[in-house]
Structures are given as C-alpha cells and as structure tokens.
Motif scaffolding. Structure first.
Motif, PDB file in Angstrom:
ATOM      1  N   ASP A 151       0.849  -1.139   0.075  1.00 22.07           N
ATOM      2  CA  ASP A 151      -0.079  -0.076   0.143  1.00 22.07           C
ATOM      3  C   ASP A 151       1.001   1.165  -0.079  1.00 22.07           C
ATOM      4  O   ASP A 151       1.247   1.767   0.999  1.00 22.07           O
ATOM      5  CB  ASP A 151      -0.967   0.153   1.426  1.00 22.07           C
ATOM      6  N   GLU A 152       1.263   1.821  -1.053  1.00 17.95           N
ATOM      7  CA  GLU A 152       2.283   2.622  -1.281  1.00 17.95           C
ATOM      8  C   GLU A 152       1.662   3.887  -0.677  1.00 17.95           C
ATOM      9  O   GLU A 152       2.662   4.585   0.072  1.00 17.95           O
ATOM     10  CB  GLU A 152       2.551   3.087  -2.797  1.00 17.95           C
ATOM     11  N   ASP A 153       0.815   4.579  -0.783  1.00 21.11           N
ATOM     12  CA  ASP A 153       0.147   5.644  -0.205  1.00 21.11           C
ATOM     13  C   ASP A 153      -1.341   5.637   0.238  1.00 21.11           C
ATOM     14  O   ASP A 153      -1.954   6.742   0.535  1.00 21.11           O
ATOM     15  CB  ASP A 153       0.437   6.954  -1.088  1.00 21.11           C
ATOM     16  N   GLY A 154      -1.956   4.430  -0.025  1.00 19.95           N
ATOM     17  CA  GLY A 154      -3.487   4.362   0.526  1.00 19.95           C
ATOM     18  C   GLY A 154      -4.626   4.924  -0.516  1.00 19.95           C
ATOM     19  O   GLY A 154      -5.557   4.779  -0.595  1.00 19.95           O
ATOM     20  N   ARG A 155      -3.891   5.412  -1.648  1.00 24.22           N
ATOM     21  CA  ARG A 155      -4.784   6.026  -2.786  1.00 24.22           C
ATOM     22  C   ARG A 155      -5.148   4.485  -3.700  1.00 24.22           C
ATOM     23  O   ARG A 155      -4.192   3.776  -3.929  1.00 24.22           O
ATOM     24  CB  ARG A 155      -3.945   7.064  -3.792  1.00 24.22           C
ATOM     25  N   PRO A 156      -6.258   4.636  -4.293  1.00 23.93           N
ATOM     26  CA  PRO A 156      -6.698   3.813  -5.389  1.00 23.93           C
ATOM     27  C   PRO A 156      -5.785   3.636  -6.641  1.00 23.93           C
ATOM     28  O   PRO A 156      -4.915   4.705  -6.753  1.00 23.93           O
ATOM     29  CB  PRO A 156      -7.971   4.078  -5.834  1.00 23.93           C
ATOM     30  N   ARG A 157      -5.397   2.591  -7.138  1.00 23.66           N
ATOM     31  CA  ARG A 157      -4.543   2.472  -8.041  1.00 23.66           C
ATOM     32  C   ARG A 157      -4.920   2.836  -9.534  1.00 23.66           C
ATOM     33  O   ARG A 157      -6.154   2.360  -9.833  1.00 23.66           O
ATOM     34  CB  ARG A 157      -4.053   0.885  -8.216  1.00 23.66           C
ATOM     35  N   SER A 158      -4.574   3.840 -10.272  1.00 24.57           N
ATOM     36  CA  SER A 158      -5.138   4.344 -11.487  1.00 24.57           C
ATOM     37  C   SER A 158      -4.587   3.331 -12.569  1.00 24.57           C
ATOM     38  O   SER A 158      -3.670   2.722 -12.264  1.00 24.57           O
ATOM     39  CB  SER A 158      -4.429   5.721 -11.702  1.00 24.57           C
ATOM     40  N   PRO A 159      -5.194   3.408 -13.695  1.00 23.48           N
ATOM     41  CA  PRO A 159      -4.717   2.349 -14.711  1.00 23.48           C
ATOM     42  C   PRO A 159      -3.244   2.613 -15.189  1.00 23.48           C
ATOM     43  O   PRO A 159      -2.774   1.771 -15.427  1.00 23.48           O
ATOM     44  CB  PRO A 159      -5.861   2.648 -16.144  1.00 23.48           C
ATOM     45  N   GLU A 160      -2.834   3.765 -15.043  1.00 25.90           N
ATOM     46  CA  GLU A 160      -1.392   4.080 -15.560  1.00 25.90           C
ATOM     47  C   GLU A 160      -0.546   3.540 -14.332  1.00 25.90           C
ATOM     48  O   GLU A 160       0.641   2.916 -14.471  1.00 25.90           O
ATOM     49  CB  GLU A 160      -1.175   5.686 -15.296  1.00 25.90           C
ATOM     50  N   ARG A 161      -0.976   3.501 -12.839  1.00 24.76           N
ATOM     51  CA  ARG A 161      -0.154   2.813 -11.962  1.00 24.76           C
ATOM     52  C   ARG A 161      -0.283   1.598 -12.172  1.00 24.76           C
ATOM     53  O   ARG A 161       0.732   0.756 -11.888  1.00 24.76           O
ATOM     54  CB  ARG A 161      -0.740   3.443 -10.648  1.00 24.76           C
ATOM     55  N   LEU A 162      -1.365   0.987 -12.407  1.00 22.89           N
ATOM     56  CA  LEU A 162      -1.547  -0.599 -12.464  1.00 22.89           C
ATOM     57  C   LEU A 162      -0.593  -1.197 -13.631  1.00 22.89           C
ATOM     58  O   LEU A 162      -0.012  -2.145 -13.664  1.00 22.89           O
ATOM     59  CB  LEU A 162      -2.736  -1.088 -12.757  1.00 22.89           C
ATOM     60  N   ALA A 163      -0.578  -0.364 -14.845  1.00 18.86           N
ATOM     61  CA  ALA A 163       0.239  -0.651 -16.018  1.00 18.86           C
ATOM     62  C   ALA A 163       1.922  -0.488 -15.435  1.00 18.86           C
ATOM     63  O   ALA A 163       2.555  -1.483 -15.952  1.00 18.86           O
ATOM     64  CB  ALA A 163       0.103  -0.003 -17.023  1.00 18.86           C
ATOM     65  N   ARG A 164       2.078   0.359 -14.800  1.00 16.00           N
ATOM     66  CA  ARG A 164       3.685   0.209 -14.261  1.00 16.00           C
ATOM     67  C   ARG A 164       3.682  -0.877 -13.060  1.00 16.00           C
ATOM     68  O   ARG A 164       5.037  -1.654 -13.377  1.00 16.00           O
ATOM     69  CB  ARG A 164       4.032   1.610 -13.446  1.00 16.00           C
ATOM     70  N   HIS A 165       2.826  -1.087 -12.357  1.00 14.20           N
ATOM     71  CA  HIS A 165       2.978  -2.503 -11.282  1.00 14.20           C
ATOM     72  C   HIS A 165       3.223  -3.652 -12.198  1.00 14.20           C
ATOM     73  O   HIS A 165       4.044  -4.497 -12.216  1.00 14.20           O
ATOM     74  CB  HIS A 165       1.899  -2.498 -10.591  1.00 14.20           C
ATOM     75  N   ARG A 166       2.345  -3.700 -13.347  1.00 16.58           N
ATOM     76  CA  ARG A 166       2.457  -4.977 -14.121  1.00 16.58           C
ATOM     77  C   ARG A 166       3.744  -5.130 -14.986  1.00 16.58           C
ATOM     78  O   ARG A 166       4.136  -6.132 -15.080  1.00 16.58           O
ATOM     79  CB  ARG A 166       1.186  -4.968 -15.298  1.00 16.58           C
ATOM     80  N   ALA A 167       4.098  -3.896 -15.507  1.00 14.76           N
ATOM     81  CA  ALA A 167       5.460  -3.930 -16.146  1.00 14.76           C
ATOM     82  C   ALA A 167       6.602  -4.509 -15.307  1.00 14.76           C
ATOM     83  O   ALA A 167       7.431  -5.210 -15.837  1.00 14.76           O
ATOM     84  CB  ALA A 167       5.728  -2.402 -16.760  1.00 14.76           C
ATOM     85  N   ALA A 168       6.328  -3.987 -13.973  1.00 10.58           N
ATOM     86  CA  ALA A 168       7.377  -4.280 -13.002  1.00 10.58           C
ATOM     87  C   ALA A 168       7.414  -5.974 -12.688  1.00 10.58           C
ATOM     88  O   ALA A 168       8.466  -6.664 -12.496  1.00 10.58           O
ATOM     89  CB  ALA A 168       7.257  -3.537 -11.706  1.00 10.58           C
ATOM     90  N   VAL A 169       5.910  -6.364 -12.527  1.00 11.14           N
ATOM     91  CA  VAL A 169       5.990  -7.998 -12.366  1.00 11.14           C
ATOM     92  C   VAL A 169       6.566  -8.631 -13.585  1.00 11.14           C
ATOM     93  O   VAL A 169       7.302  -9.650 -12.997  1.00 11.14           O
ATOM     94  CB  VAL A 169       4.513  -8.322 -12.263  1.00 11.14           C
TER      95      VAL A 169
END
Length: 189
Positions: free
Chosen positions: A156-174
C-alpha cells in the motif's frame, strides 16, 4: 417446477465464495450463504457436508476457474506472471479468499495442489531444455514468479486507489521481475 440440483449447488458455491472472501471460515455464516443463494441451509450440509468442506469446494472451484482463466506456459513465465496480475486486478476477492485459507486452514486441502505440482513439473522440463534459469528449484522458481505477480496487492504505497497508469507500471514491474528470475544464465566460458 422441478428443482435443479446443479444450479442450486452453483448458487451455493457463488454465495459461499462471497461470504468466505469477506469473512473467512470462522466469520462466515451458513444462514447468510443460504439466504444469498436462495436455498435452504440444510442443502449446504446435504451437498457439501460441513462449512469446512464447503470452503474446500469453493477453493477447488476458484483454482479450476483460475487455471482456465490464466493459461500456464512454462516457456513464458513472465507472460504468465502478467496474466496472473491481470486476473487478480479483475478479481481481488481471490486474494482475500487465499489469505483466509492461509490464516485458518494452512494445511487443509489446496495447500499444495495438484495443479501447482503439475506446473512445477513443466518448469522442471523447461529448465532441463535450457529455456529457464536453473538457479532455483522448479517449485521455488514458480513460487517466486507467483509472488511477484501478487506483490503489488500486498503493498500500500500511499493508500490511494491505483489508477490504470499505476497498474500498468506495476504490471510491467511484475513481468520484468519474472523475466529476470527466469532468464537462463549464459553458458560460462
């Protein structure tokens, strides 16, 4: 109108999934499951035996559905990790259900599934062909790939909902993490 036993069982499993994901085994209530399924609670015991056996049936069904939704390819574990991530984004209740299993029934059915053993054997075959890194045992490599796919759901990086852009970054990291874990090392000279 005749009753459809399979339809009733399916409704009970759907309702039980939601109840167990929300409340775990101890907090789940058979009355709520039956009510949500539009069935008599006696049918839960008739079809499944006990609340624990119902939980096990829910886990088996979720694992089977996950295996169908996320095809496994030992030769493309980074792609598999990305697909698992996508599946969990779409179904966060699956992680909650898995957490309840780990908390309340860690040694129960499903703790080491046949599906996992089969996938680990496929990883071993890919390692033997030189397609995957041999730095880790097959089951360890598969576990680390799955852990990478799930890692952002625990953070939970900062408690905010994850935006599509943020999810895309997370997916790329995975996917990149899985690539680095599985990439065979070049032969030593």
């Amino acid at each position: 109108m005749p009753r459809d036993s399979n339809a009733t069982k399916a409704r009970l499993l759907d309702a039980a999934f939601a109840e167990f994901a929300a409340h775990g085994i101890a907090g789940a209530r058979v009355d709520r499951i039956a009510s949500a399924a539009g069935a008599n609670k006696r049918l839960i015991y008739a079809h499944f035996g006990s609340k624990d056996q119902l939980f096990d049936a829910v886990l088996r069904r979720a694992a089977e559905a996950g295996a169908e939704s996320v095809p496994f390819d030992a030769d493309d574990l980074p792609g598999y990790a990305g697909a698992v991530f996508d599946h969990l984004v779409a179904r966060p209740d699956l992680l909650r259900l898995r957490l309840w299993q780990l908390l309340e029934r860690p040694a129960g059915p499903g703790s080491a599934t046949e599906g996992f053993r089969r996938r680990a054997a496929e990883v071993a075959d890919a390692q033997a062909r030189g397609e995957l890194s041999r730095a880790l045992a097959p089951a360890d490599l598969l576990t680390m790939v799955l852990a990478a796919a799930q890692a952002w759901f625990w953070a939970d990086e900062d408690g905010r909902p994850r935006s599509p852009e943020r999810l895309a970054r997370h997916r790329a990291a995975v996917v990149e993490t899985a690539r680095r874990l599985t990439e065979p090392l070049p032969p030593e000279r």
